[in-house]
Write a protein that holds these residues in place. Structure first.
Motif, PDB file in Angstrom:
ATOM      1  N   ILE A  27      46.909  42.481  29.867  1.00 54.00           N
ATOM      2  CA  ILE A  27      46.688  43.747  29.159  1.00 54.00           C
ATOM      3  C   ILE A  27      45.849  43.512  27.906  1.00 54.00           C
ATOM      4  N   ILE A  28      46.134  42.440  27.184  1.00 55.47           N
ATOM      5  CA  ILE A  28      45.376  42.102  25.972  1.00 55.47           C
ATOM      6  C   ILE A  28      43.922  41.815  26.315  1.00 55.47           C
ATOM      7  N   LEU A  29      43.693  41.032  27.362  1.00 54.45           N
ATOM      8  CA  LEU A  29      42.326  40.691  27.748  1.00 54.45           C
ATOM      9  C   LEU A  29      41.549  41.922  28.192  1.00 54.45           C
ATOM     10  N   GLN A  30      42.207  42.824  28.910  1.00 58.42           N
ATOM     11  CA  GLN A  30      41.525  44.041  29.352  1.00 58.42           C
ATOM     12  C   GLN A  30      41.166  44.914  28.155  1.00 58.42           C
ATOM     13  N   ALA A  31      42.074  45.025  27.209  1.00 58.41           N
ATOM     14  CA  ALA A  31      41.801  45.804  25.996  1.00 58.41           C
ATOM     15  C   ALA A  31      40.632  45.202  25.231  1.00 58.41           C
ATOM     16  N   ALA A  32      40.603  43.883  25.133  1.00 58.89           N
ATOM     17  CA  ALA A  32      39.516  43.206  24.421  1.00 58.89           C
ATOM     18  C   ALA A  32      38.194  43.403  25.152  1.00 58.89           C
ATOM     19  N   ARG A  33      38.190  43.347  26.465  1.00 55.18           N
ATOM     20  CA  ARG A  33      36.965  43.543  27.246  1.00 55.18           C
ATOM     21  C   ARG A  33      36.372  44.921  26.964  1.00 55.18           C
ATOM     22  N   GLU A  34      37.227  45.923  26.959  1.00 54.38           N
ATOM     23  CA  GLU A  34      36.758  47.289  26.705  1.00 54.38           C
ATOM     24  C   GLU A  34      36.188  47.425  25.303  1.00 54.38           C
ATOM     25  N   GLN A  73      37.692  33.462  26.572  1.00 54.14           N
ATOM     26  CA  GLN A  73      38.529  33.566  27.770  1.00 54.14           C
ATOM     27  C   GLN A  73      37.983  34.629  28.721  1.00 54.14           C
ATOM     28  N   ILE A  74      37.543  35.758  28.167  1.00 54.22           N
ATOM     29  CA  ILE A  74      36.934  36.797  28.994  1.00 54.22           C
ATOM     30  C   ILE A  74      35.693  36.242  29.692  1.00 54.22           C
ATOM     31  N   TRP A  75      34.859  35.564  28.928  1.00 57.14           N
ATOM     32  CA  TRP A  75      33.638  34.935  29.417  1.00 57.14           C
ATOM     33  C   TRP A  75      33.942  34.043  30.615  1.00 57.14           C
ATOM     34  N   GLU A  76      34.947  33.184  30.452  1.00 54.11           N
ATOM     35  CA  GLU A  76      35.298  32.238  31.510  1.00 54.11           C
ATOM     36  C   GLU A  76      35.832  32.935  32.756  1.00 54.11           C
ATOM     37  N   GLU A  77      36.704  33.905  32.568  1.00 53.58           N
ATOM     38  CA  GLU A  77      37.314  34.567  33.726  1.00 53.58           C
ATOM     39  C   GLU A  77      36.284  35.357  34.520  1.00 53.58           C
ATOM     40  N   VAL A  78      35.402  36.067  33.812  1.00 61.01           N
ATOM     41  CA  VAL A  78      34.385  36.843  34.514  1.00 61.01           C
ATOM     42  C   VAL A  78      33.411  35.920  35.231  1.00 61.01           C
ATOM     43  N   LEU A  79      32.991  34.850  34.573  1.00 66.55           N
ATOM     44  CA  LEU A  79      32.069  33.916  35.208  1.00 66.55           C
ATOM     45  C   LEU A  79      32.692  33.247  36.428  1.00 66.55           C
ATOM     46  N   GLN A  80      33.983  32.955  36.358  1.00 71.13           N
ATOM     47  CA  GLN A  80      34.631  32.340  37.511  1.00 71.13           C
ATOM     48  C   GLN A  80      34.647  33.299  38.693  1.00 71.13           C
ATOM     49  N   GLU A  81      34.869  34.582  38.421  1.00 64.19           N
ATOM     50  CA  GLU A  81      34.821  35.573  39.494  1.00 64.19           C
ATOM     51  C   GLU A  81      33.417  35.655  40.082  1.00 64.19           C
ATOM     52  N   LEU A  82      32.406  35.572  39.201  1.00 68.77           N
ATOM     53  CA  LEU A  82      31.022  35.557  39.674  1.00 68.77           C
ATOM     54  C   LEU A  82      30.766  34.356  40.568  1.00 68.77           C
ATOM     55  N   MET A  83      31.200  33.178  40.126  1.00 71.87           N
ATOM     56  CA  MET A  83      30.956  31.961  40.901  1.00 71.87           C
ATOM     57  C   MET A  83      31.624  32.028  42.270  1.00 71.87           C
ATOM     58  N   ASP A  84      32.814  32.604  42.318  1.00 74.03           N
ATOM     59  CA  ASP A  84      33.508  32.744  43.602  1.00 74.03           C
ATOM     60  C   ASP A  84      32.678  33.605  44.566  1.00 74.03           C
ATOM     61  N   GLU A  85      32.088  34.687  44.052  1.00 76.88           N
ATOM     62  CA  GLU A  85      31.270  35.553  44.903  1.00 76.88           C
ATOM     63  C   GLU A  85      29.991  34.848  45.354  1.00 76.88           C
ATOM     64  N   LEU A  86      29.385  34.080  44.439  1.00 74.99           N
ATOM     65  CA  LEU A  86      28.163  33.365  44.790  1.00 74.99           C
ATOM     66  C   LEU A  86      28.427  32.314  45.860  1.00 74.99           C
ATOM     67  N   LYS A  87      29.510  31.575  45.703  1.00 78.22           N
ATOM     68  CA  LYS A  87      29.846  30.540  46.686  1.00 78.22           C
ATOM     69  C   LYS A  87      30.129  31.160  48.050  1.00 78.22           C
ATOM     70  N   TYR A  88      30.841  32.275  48.053  1.00 83.54           N
ATOM     71  CA  TYR A  88      31.148  32.954  49.315  1.00 83.54           C
ATOM     72  C   TYR A  88      29.863  33.436  49.975  1.00 83.54           C
ATOM     73  N   SER A  89      28.971  34.025  49.182  1.00 82.38           N
ATOM     74  CA  SER A  89      27.714  34.537  49.709  1.00 82.38           C
ATOM     75  C   SER A  89      26.881  33.422  50.330  1.00 82.38           C
ATOM     76  N   TYR A  90      26.773  32.293  49.632  1.00 83.21           N
ATOM     77  CA  TYR A  90      25.908  31.226  50.134  1.00 83.21           C
ATOM     78  C   TYR A  90      26.538  30.497  51.316  1.00 83.21           C
ATOM     79  N   ALA A  91      27.869  30.406  51.325  1.00 85.36           N
ATOM     80  CA  ALA A  91      28.542  29.788  52.470  1.00 85.36           C
ATOM     81  C   ALA A  91      28.390  30.652  53.718  1.00 85.36           C
ATOM     82  N   LYS A  92      28.373  31.966  53.524  1.00 81.16           N
ATOM     83  CA  LYS A  92      28.254  32.897  54.640  1.00 81.16           C
ATOM     84  C   LYS A  92      26.836  32.934  55.178  1.00 81.16           C
TER      85      LYS A  92
END
Length: 213
Positions: A27-34, A73-92
């Protein structure tokens, strides 16, 4: 209380407290992101985050020493989600154009995260020489080498011209962020169809890298 419930209570209580802590942190991280997205780094304070999150400032400090750590922390979490999508895309489908589209669409689908991360200048504290920049201390950022891998493999297949993959990746990033910046921060401008803009920009870039011999 039965003997069985007395034995089971401490572990259950510990799990409950961990779950509550995880929920509070989210909840804190979401509030900070906004807030970072709408008001920028300088306009955000820990008190404002606490008000948005509906908790006491002391609760935030129990998780994060300050707002820079919150942003990191926001930076890291969002980037990790990005990396997961990129890896999935390239593996596919090991396709450079599709990898670039995945990267660009990620940010266009998450404009608030784009603003919070890329419209906020990282400023290490002047009194802490060991703090470093986020890009120097990121766990997720090295995974962007997937673009260098994709470029090198396309070169090996003879699809694109020889060249330094790191420099070519930078060219791709500059162009993709140009599109993202325009569509996210100046949506009122007459860019035309956003889908055509992103697809044609990437297609033009990649085709410009293709071998001509």
């Amino acid at each position: 209380m039965t003997r069985r419930s007395a034995i089971n209570s401490p572990p259950q209580e510990g799990r409950r407290r961990r779950r509550q802590a995880e929920e509070s942190r989210a909840i804190i991280l979401q509030a900070a992101r906004e807030l970072f997205a709408s008001e920028g780094y300088e306009g955000v304070s820990m008190r404002k985050v606490a008000e948005r999150a509906g908790c006491a400032p002391a609760t935030i400090y129990s998780f994060f020493p300050g707002k820079r750590q919150l942003l990191h922390q926001i930076w890291e979490e969002v980037l990790q989600e990005l990396m997961d999508e990129l890896k999935y895309s390239y593996a596919k489908d090991a396709d450079l154009e599709k990898l670039c589209l995945t990267y660009l669409e990620f940010w266009l689908n998450r404009p608030d995260d784009y603003r919070a991360i890329f419209l906020t200048q990282d400023r290490p504290p002047a009194d802490n020489d060991d703090a470093g920049y986020f890009v120097d201390n990121s766990d997720a950022l090295p995974d962007l080498d997937i673009f260098c891998v994709a470029l090198s493999e396309a070169q090996d297949r003879g699809e694109i011209q020889p060249g330094d993959p790191v420099e070519m990746r930078s060219i791709l990033f500059c162009a993709m962020h140009g599109v993202a910046l325009g569509l996210v921060t100046i949506p009122e401008y007459g860019w035309g169809d956003p889908t055509h803009l992103k697809v044609n920009t990437i297609r033009t870039l990649v085709r410009g890298m293709r071998r001509t011999d």
